[in-house]
Design an enzyme around this catalytic site. Structure first.
Site: not given
Lengths: 299, 215
Positions: B64-66, B96, B123, B156-157, B193, B195
């Site tokens: 997600g977005e940390s 992530c 990050r 992803i990023r 990821h 998942e």
């Protein structure tokens, strides 16, 4: 340092995958670095960089275009969360410019004035992922077939009125439900009518939802509006004018983030909805003629 | 892909109830993690408030977005109970953004969040979305016998683990040597990821550890 040499970039998994990471979150429209910082501080999962929020585009009239690259770069430098930007429908070159700017997602958006009245972009031809708007299943599947890796239901941007957003997410859900259990012949007929491959329809019906992440957009102005969108099946929400046209943007933004996470918990919704000051002044749909509705752009 | 319940036939499977694995659900791809747990026969539970952690045998911190996740953890006082859970020996997997939450140090200024994994992370270490990538890599401790296995990984990023402290151990690296997974006892942080690729090995590890911890 960039990705390792032998790794594959811009695959379907990376394009659609970023949208998966944004789920349960709020993406906020911002017009400058200061607003982008407020959004990030409130807990936004991404920002949409644009020159004017939809409310102002609607008020000012004229042609709405891609933003100034300097403005986008300024926002990229100001925050660490993903930065998205809008290109006009069918405007290949605006999209190429945004790709060159290394934005994280391009929104081929009806909020800007369309550049092509026949073709949406062939989004498969880009390295950067795209998201697009839809108001029904056919539109959603046509955009996905063109390569969109994320969708948003359109609603009616810049109105602060949730009614169109509700109509559009409901329409998509109901149209998928209506295809459930139908014969192959019926599904093939539906695919033909929607002008998309049968396989895409089959995939959608089997999943019982759109095959990419789908956010709700266009008219969210309060924490309760965001929670309503989640209750209707949204994967997350876009908030445009609803934040920076509110009396207290920072507080409203944070409250909408909380409401999107805790949409099932009415006690928390009551707590975060309190004392926010005045929400943006909304627009009643009857006062907007069909010809001026942004959601009618795109097909 | 083996979709049979975890560790079938082994002693841990004799516990009558499946382990309960909490999945932090404040934001991110928690639904994908819950689906992975379901295929493994474990019971997943969405965690948004401290009370949701009562009785869980393990925890997943999703992608997600940390920055957003950090704010939601702080706002609802989730940091302390998650640390307490780790102290009781429950396994915790962070993917992530989840790995960023676990780290004891975050490069370029941000304060650490949970400080449960002795690593320093950076990050968005590979760049913006255009540098998101897929690759295969070798990860330690995934086979049925705990040996290394090659898996497909999506970044992803993604963050990178720039330093592994004395208490932790690197368990996966890229072809160029950059570290993308590290483990400290029952705490595992990975930059990619599993998942979303459907790679079940990592979740299988977590469920096995949860059963062992609950005995």
């Amino acid at each position: 340092m960039p990705a390792p040499k032998r790794a594959k970039t811009s695959t379907w998994a990376t394009k659609s995958g970023l949208a998966q990471m944004l789920k349960g979150g709020v993406i906020m429209d911002v017009v400058n670095p200061a607003e982008a910082k407020i959004a990030q501080e409130a807990g936004a999962v991404a920002v949409m960089a644009l020159e004017r929020v939809p409310f102002d585009i609607r008020r000012d009239g004229g042609v709405a275009r891609m933003s100034d690259p300097d403005m986008i770069k300024g926002i990229q430098a100001a925050v660490s969360i993903p930065v998205m930007a809008k290109a006009r429908i069918g405007h290949e070159i605006e999209a190429r410019i945004l790709e060159a700017l290394d934005v994280d997602y391009i929104d081929e958006s009806e909020v800007l004035t369309p550049a092509d009245d026949r073709y949406h972009l062939n989004k498969h031809g880009f390295k950067v992922p795209f998201l697009c708007g839809c108001k029904n299943l056919g539109e959603a599947l046509r955009r996905i077939n063109e390569g969109a890796a994320m969708m948003r239901t359109k609603g009616e941007a810049g109105t602060g009125n949730i009614v169109e957003a509700v109509r559009h997410i409901r329409t998509v859900t109901e149209e998928i439900a209506a295809l459930k259990g139908q014969s192959e012949k019926r599904l093939r007929a539906a695919a033909k009518e929607m002008r998309v491959p049968y396989e895409l329809v089959k995939l959608t019906v089997k999943a019982g939802r759109l095959p990419v992440v789908n956010f709700v957009a266009g008219g969210i102005a309060t924490p309760a509006d965001a929670a309503l969108s989640m209750w209707l099946g949204a994967d997350g929400v876009f908030v445009g004018s609803g934040i920076f046209k509110a009396e207290n943007p920072a507080k409203t933004a944070a409250a909408i983030v909380q409401a999107t996470t805790h949409w099932k918990n009415a006690a928390i919704l009551a707590e975060v909805s309190a004392g926010l000051g005045e929400a943006m002044k909304g627009i009643e749909m009857r006062t907007i003629p069909e010809s001026e509705r942004l959601s009618n752009r795109g097909w | 892909m083996n979709a049979s319940p975890i560790a079938a036939g082994s002693t841990v499977a004799k516990r009558r109830t499946p382990p309960i694995i909490g999945v932090l659900a404040v934001q991110g791809d928690f639904a994908e993690h819950l689906r992975m747990l379901e295929t493994l026969g474990a019971e997943g539970r969405e965690v948004r408030l401290p009370a949701d952690l009562d009785g869980v045998d393990g925890l997943i911190l999703p992608g997600g977005e940390s920055t957003a996740m950090r704010k939601l953890l702080d706002r609802w006082d989730l940091v302390k109970p998650i640390k307490a859970l780790a102290k009781r020996g429950a396994p915790i997997l962070g993917t992530c953004a989840g790995a960023i939450l676990l780290a004891t140090k975050i490069a370029d200024g941000d304060e650490p969040v949970l400080s449960l994994l002795d690593v320093e992370v950076r990050r968005n270490a590979f760049g913006r979305q255009l540098e998101s990538f897929e690759t295969s890599l070798v990860m330690e401790g995934l086979g049925n016998d705990g040996r290394s296995r090659t898996i497909q990984a999506v970044f992803i990023r993604a963050p990178e683990i720039v330093k592994v402290g004395p208490s932790a151990r690197a368990v996966a690296t890229l072809e160029d040597g950059r570290i993308v997974a590290a483990r400290q006892g029952r705490i595992l942080g990975i930059a990619f990821h599993p998942e979303i690729t459907g790679e079940t090995g990592v979740h299988r590890w977590l469920v096995t550890e949860a059963l062992a911890a609950a005995l």
